[in-house]
Scaffold this motif. Structure first.
Motif, mmCIF file in Angstrom:
data_model
loop_
_atom_site.group_PDB
_atom_site.id
_atom_site.type_symbol
_atom_site.label_atom_id
_atom_site.label_comp_id
_atom_site.label_asym_id
_atom_site.label_seq_id
_atom_site.Cartn_x
_atom_site.Cartn_y
_atom_site.Cartn_z
ATOM 1 N N LEU A 67 68.886 67.571 2.144
ATOM 2 C CA LEU A 67 69.302 66.510 1.215
ATOM 3 C C LEU A 67 69.867 65.311 1.987
ATOM 4 O O LEU A 67 69.490 64.164 1.761
ATOM 5 C CB LEU A 67 70.377 67.106 0.297
ATOM 6 C CG LEU A 67 70.703 66.436 -1.019
ATOM 7 C CD1 LEU A 67 69.508 66.509 -1.960
ATOM 8 C CD2 LEU A 67 71.899 67.139 -1.676
ATOM 9 N N VAL A 84 75.695 59.138 -3.718
ATOM 10 C CA VAL A 84 76.901 59.920 -3.948
ATOM 11 C C VAL A 84 78.137 59.239 -3.341
ATOM 12 O O VAL A 84 78.239 59.101 -2.122
ATOM 13 C CB VAL A 84 76.754 61.344 -3.349
ATOM 14 C CG1 VAL A 84 78.030 62.154 -3.547
ATOM 15 C CG2 VAL A 84 75.560 62.057 -3.961
ATOM 16 N N GLU A 122 81.129 60.514 0.930
ATOM 17 C CA GLU A 122 79.939 59.703 0.651
ATOM 18 C C GLU A 122 78.702 60.339 1.283
ATOM 19 O O GLU A 122 78.754 60.822 2.407
ATOM 20 C CB GLU A 122 80.125 58.297 1.231
ATOM 21 C CG GLU A 122 81.294 57.553 0.592
ATOM 22 C CD GLU A 122 81.415 56.119 1.094
ATOM 23 O OE1 GLU A 122 80.592 55.705 1.928
ATOM 24 O OE2 GLU A 122 82.340 55.428 0.633
ATOM 25 N N ILE A 123 77.614 60.355 0.551
ATOM 26 C CA ILE A 123 76.343 60.817 1.123
ATOM 27 C C ILE A 123 75.299 59.721 0.914
ATOM 28 O O ILE A 123 74.671 59.625 -0.136
ATOM 29 C CB ILE A 123 75.874 62.141 0.481
ATOM 30 C CG1 ILE A 123 77.004 63.177 0.502
ATOM 31 C CG2 ILE A 123 74.641 62.672 1.214
ATOM 32 C CD1 ILE A 123 76.644 64.494 -0.136
ATOM 33 N N PRO A 124 75.107 58.865 1.921
ATOM 34 C CA PRO A 124 74.214 57.710 1.769
ATOM 35 C C PRO A 124 72.776 58.132 1.474
ATOM 36 O O PRO A 124 72.284 59.114 2.027
ATOM 37 C CB PRO A 124 74.291 57.017 3.137
ATOM 38 C CG PRO A 124 75.535 57.526 3.772
ATOM 39 C CD PRO A 124 75.752 58.899 3.238
ATOM 40 N N GLY A 125 72.142 57.411 0.579
ATOM 41 C CA GLY A 125 70.722 57.630 0.309
ATOM 42 C C GLY A 125 70.424 58.761 -0.663
ATOM 43 O O GLY A 125 69.289 58.955 -1.052
ATOM 44 N N VAL A 126 71.463 59.525 -1.042
ATOM 45 C CA VAL A 126 71.237 60.619 -2.004
ATOM 46 C C VAL A 126 71.846 60.199 -3.342
ATOM 47 O O VAL A 126 73.058 60.025 -3.440
ATOM 48 C CB VAL A 126 71.901 61.932 -1.513
ATOM 49 C CG1 VAL A 126 71.696 63.045 -2.524
ATOM 50 C CG2 VAL A 126 71.363 62.323 -0.150
ATOM 51 N N SER A 127 71.004 60.016 -4.336
ATOM 52 C CA SER A 127 71.530 59.533 -5.621
ATOM 53 C C SER A 127 72.346 60.632 -6.292
ATOM 54 O O SER A 127 72.108 61.819 -6.092
ATOM 55 C CB SER A 127 70.389 59.100 -6.527
ATOM 56 O OG SER A 127 69.692 60.234 -6.998
ATOM 57 N N ASN A 137 67.137 63.576 4.148
ATOM 58 C CA ASN A 137 66.238 62.786 3.309
ATOM 59 C C ASN A 137 66.917 61.519 2.804
ATOM 60 O O ASN A 137 66.285 60.478 2.675
ATOM 61 C CB ASN A 137 65.701 63.622 2.147
ATOM 62 C CG ASN A 137 64.452 64.393 2.531
ATOM 63 O OD1 ASN A 137 63.447 63.800 2.915
ATOM 64 N ND2 ASN A 137 64.514 65.703 2.465
ATOM 65 N N GLY A 138 68.218 61.636 2.531
ATOM 66 C CA GLY A 138 68.976 60.469 2.098
ATOM 67 C C GLY A 138 69.027 59.431 3.214
ATOM 68 O O GLY A 138 68.815 58.232 3.000
ATOM 69 N N TYR A 139 69.243 59.917 4.420
ATOM 70 C CA TYR A 139 69.328 59.059 5.602
ATOM 71 C C TYR A 139 68.003 58.331 5.847
ATOM 72 O O TYR A 139 67.969 57.162 6.233
ATOM 73 C CB TYR A 139 69.711 59.951 6.784
ATOM 74 C CG TYR A 139 69.531 59.369 8.154
ATOM 75 C CD1 TYR A 139 70.473 58.492 8.679
ATOM 76 C CD2 TYR A 139 68.433 59.719 8.928
ATOM 77 C CE1 TYR A 139 70.316 57.980 9.946
ATOM 78 C CE2 TYR A 139 68.262 59.212 10.195
ATOM 79 C CZ TYR A 139 69.203 58.336 10.704
ATOM 80 O OH TYR A 139 69.032 57.825 11.953
ATOM 81 N N GLN A 141 80.569 66.331 4.801
ATOM 82 C CA GLN A 141 79.409 66.201 3.912
ATOM 83 C C GLN A 141 78.824 67.575 3.592
ATOM 84 O O GLN A 141 78.480 67.861 2.450
ATOM 85 C CB GLN A 141 78.330 65.329 4.560
ATOM 86 C CG GLN A 141 78.677 63.847 4.562
ATOM 87 C CD GLN A 141 77.665 63.045 5.348
ATOM 88 O OE1 GLN A 141 77.116 63.509 6.345
ATOM 89 N NE2 GLN A 141 77.410 61.822 4.915
ATOM 90 N N LYS A 191 65.703 57.714 3.579
ATOM 91 C CA LYS A 191 65.148 57.240 2.309
ATOM 92 C C LYS A 191 64.464 55.879 2.404
ATOM 93 O O LYS A 191 63.386 55.662 1.854
ATOM 94 C CB LYS A 191 66.279 57.163 1.297
ATOM 95 C CG LYS A 191 65.817 57.009 -0.138
ATOM 96 C CD LYS A 191 67.034 56.970 -0.995
ATOM 97 C CE LYS A 191 66.694 57.029 -2.453
ATOM 98 N NZ LYS A 191 67.928 57.111 -3.240
#
Lengths: 483, 251
Positions: A449, B143, B90-95, A452-454, A432, A456
């Motif tokens: 990034l 993503v 894949e990057i979960p939670g990041v649009s 924050n995605g984790y 990643q 969210k």
């Protein structure tokens, strides 16, 4: 990812500095160091409290003296010398203010530096603020606007003076002083905090917010918040906190009580950013907090959302007692620990009423040499038929020297209820990071990034004004920390 | 010369994978690199883009007149090197939107430009989506999360279109694509080809090269380029198989 790479990135990412570590030189009124009945009489007298309040404090103090500090949490710290703490510190200029002109300019400046303007003209539209520094509330904004709707939003001290009947009726009913060690301590020495009362059928037109700041040295902060929403009432409440950087540990032991009647709803959001200590683990705030909500009425709802990035030690379990039928409790949490920080946090959902529902979403992020534990209890009593709970506890590890732990307790006492628990543990993968790097995003930004995605799912639950701050905070806390 | 790789040796955990490789790429050119599994094609892509763990033990990689072997991956990307991943992550939670906006602004910052205004960025997205026939709903998703194989590969080309690199390396972009997706991907690449950029296309099969016609074809075997030629080399290879190559490299 190789260990070497891991460690290099970790070193780099943990270089982030605490940005609120400044200290403001304000003349203070201090209680003598230590804790005796005299200290309590001193605090009560300073606050010009009625007799019943002093009695409550003394009862709590006498009870506290019989208790032992709890040791069940997954936390390690040297014993706290409760006689070496100053239990009351107040800026000398009396905060009996009708206009901002009377506030010590140093204080205004302090809050400006924190990005919180107490000037109503400059405030974000739609947020009323109660600013608490050390032991006292400095200023509550928008009180007039709220009063037009019958909403009471003031410091706890003012509430004791102006609304004693409400305080007497509700204080200690959700978190009694006998509840636990720190709750007893708080009940004895608490200095200020916020009080909020939403009358029947009123939806607060503003987000309410309390901003806590520890400033003075060797001082503990013990605030108390009480929120009552009558039938059909609604309020969204936010809490933020910071402290100066100091080498010694400071104690913060707070109580928050929420009560919702039939069809009432309270959303309580916290962005906790007390000073976490330095990279060697020196200093930082010990944060021992008891937060509990009572869904007293049918179809009432209490939601806790917390973003915990600060404190050297966090011990808190915002909970819901679901007493009313069809009531709902929610807990959304992101807890980040870095360097030598320790967190033992989670929630308790106590189902008493029929068809009650609860949700727990907990996202732990550990970096550095920190330890991050989720501890949660879901208890479904015999009368809570057809109740439901869903719990999800995710842990994200950054590096290989930190720890993530999960302690779920489930106690179900009827046949018709359903309890679900899911848990995952993951790492930020080198894949990643490289993917982000390859698009031109440096490692530090990439971690921000990904984290924050984790988180969210939880960040989405925060009010707009807070969400942006929380996102930045997550990135800053982990600056310099990952693998 | 845009890319000049001189006598490159690359090791992973002490094991040599690339053993003295030379390659020159000029602006305006498309180079195909072919070869059987395990000959170091993807390792070459990783070495050029600066992936951690791929140790350059010998040789140099010159890009736009500087030796980049000491540079971090993000800096190389900011200099205009793009990799279309064989296995997009894949990057979960990041649009996708947030991801690409972060990437574009990181690259702009590197070049001393202010962040792209939101409106302009969204317009750019719309424009580039058409190029690879990507669905709007895809860019609102996290993503690569839940993307099909074909969608992931299209998404790589979409990112390439947004970032407008000078040197693009396509690592087995054709693998796992059906013929329609392959055509879409190739169309996207062809529209992006110009006199100002260059492509290195890594593939097993000649099939992709029917759609993305290369100027040069190189064949890799055991960590080296053992044969270079025109696009006809790909056809010859397809015809004779990699066994032929083995004999060739031993000769």
């Amino acid at each position: 990812m190789s260990d070497q790479t891991n460690n290099n990135i970790l070193d780099e990412v943990t270089k982030g500095e605490y940005k609120f570590g400044f200290y403001t030189d304000i003349e203070n009124d201090l209680a003598p160091r230590g804790l005796t009945e005299d200290t309590i009489r001193f605090i009560s007298a300073k606050k010009e409290e009625p007799e019943w309040m002093l009695e409550f404090r003394l009862k709590a103090f006498r009870h506290w003296q019989t208790l032992e500090e709890p040791e069940w949490a997954h936390l390690h710290h040297p014993p706290i010398d409760f006689q070496d703490i100053i239990y009351f510190a107040a800026p000398k200029k009396k905060p009996q203010l009708s206009s901002l002109d009377e506030v010590d300019p140093e204080l205004l400046d302090t809050f400006d530096k924190l990005g919180i303007s107490l000037d109503e003209q400059k405030r974000l539209a739609g947020v009323a603020v109660d600013a608490v520094i050390d032991s006292v509330s400095v200023k509550t904004t928008f009180q007039d606007t709220l009063a037009k709707h019958g909403i009471i939003f003031c410091s706890f001290s003012e509430a004791v003076k102006n609304h004693p009947e409400l305080v007497k009726k509700y204080m200690g009913t959700v978190v009694p002083y006998t509840d636990n060690y720190y709750a007893a301590l708080n009940s004895a020495v608490f200095s200020d905090g916020s009080f909020c009362y939403i009358p029947k059928g009123v939806r607060s037109p503003l987000e309410l917010s309390t901003y806590f700041r520890i400033n003075a040295a060797n001082t503990g902060q013990f605030e108390r918040t009480l929120i009552v929403a009558e039938e059909g009432g609604y309020v969204s409440y936010m809490e933020g906190c910071t402290a100066p950087m100091r080498d010694e540990n400071q104690l913060h032991a707070a109580i928050v009580e929420i009560i919702t009647m039939d069809d009432a709803e309270v959303k309580y959001s916290t962005v906790q950013n007390w000073y976490p200590g330095d990279k060697q683990g020196k200093g930082g705030v010990y944060n021992f907090v008891t937060k509990r909500g009572l869904c007293k009425g049918n179809r009432s709802k209490i939601s806790w959302t917390q973003v915990e990035t600060g404190s050297s030690i966090t011990w808190k379990y915002p909970s819901c007692v679901l007493m009313g039928d069809n009531s709902i409790g929610e807990f959304y949490s992101v807890a980040v620990t870095n360097n030598f920080q320790q967190a033992d946090t989670g929630s308790k959902m106590i189902h008493l009423g029929k068809n009650t529902r609860s949700t727990i979403i907990s996202k732990g992020i550990s970096a550095g040499k920190s330890n991050n534990s989720y501890r949660g209890l879901v208890k479904i009593m015999p009368g809570a038929i057809n109740s439901r709970n869903f719990s999800q506890c995710d842990s994200l590890l950054l590096g290989d020297q930190c720890g993530a732990h999960t302690f779920p307790y489930i106690d179900t006492r009827n046949q018709s209820s359903i309890v679900e628990h899911e848990a995952t543990t993951s790492k930020i993968s080198e894949d990643q990071l490289f993917y982000c790097n390859q698009r031109g995003i440096d490692t530090e930004k990439a971690i921000g990034l990904i984290v924050n995605g984790y988180a969210k799912e939880v960040l989405n639950k925060l009010p707009m004004e807070f969400a942006v701050e929380a996102q930045k905070l997550l990135s800053i806390t982990l600056e310099g920390s990952v693998g | 010369m845009l890319l000049n790789i001189k006598n490159l040796t690359v090791a992973i955990e002490g094991k040599e994978i690339i053993k003295g490789l030379n390659l020159q790429v000029n602006k305006g050119e498309v180079h195909a690199i072919m070869g059987p599994n395990g000959t170091g094609k993807s390792t070459l892509a990783a070495a050029i883009t600066g992936r951690e763990g791929y140790e350059v033990t010998e040789g140099e990689i010159w890009y736009k007149d500087q030796n980049i072997i000491e540079m971090d991956a993000d800096e190389r990307a900011n200099l205009g090197i793009f990799l279309s991943f064989q296995y997009p992550v894949e990057i979960p939670g990041v649009s996708m939107t947030n991801f690409m906006r972060t990437a574009i602004n990181a690259q702009r910052e590197y070049r001393g430009l202010p962040p792209m205004p939101a409106g302009e960025f969204l317009k750019l997205m719309e424009e580039k989506k058409k190029l690879v026939d990507i669905h709007s709903k895809l860019t609102n998703r996290s993503v690569n999360e839940g993307f099909s194989g074909g969608e992931k590969k299209k998404n790589e080309i979409f990112q390439m279109a947004l970032l407008e690199p000078t040197l693009a390396i396509l690592d087995e972009t054709d693998s796992g694509l059906d013929i329609d997706a392959l055509r879409t991907v190739a169309k996207g690449v062809n529209e992006l080809r110009s006199e100002e950029n260059a492509f290195v296309v890594i593939t097993h099969y000649q099939r992709l090269l029917e759609y993305i016609v290369p100027d040069f074809v190189h064949v890799m075997y055991d960590g080296k380029i053992v044969k270079s030629g025109s696009k006809n080399l790909a056809l010859e290879l397809e015809d004779k198989g990699y066994e032929w190559l083995k004999e060739h490299s031993l000769a």
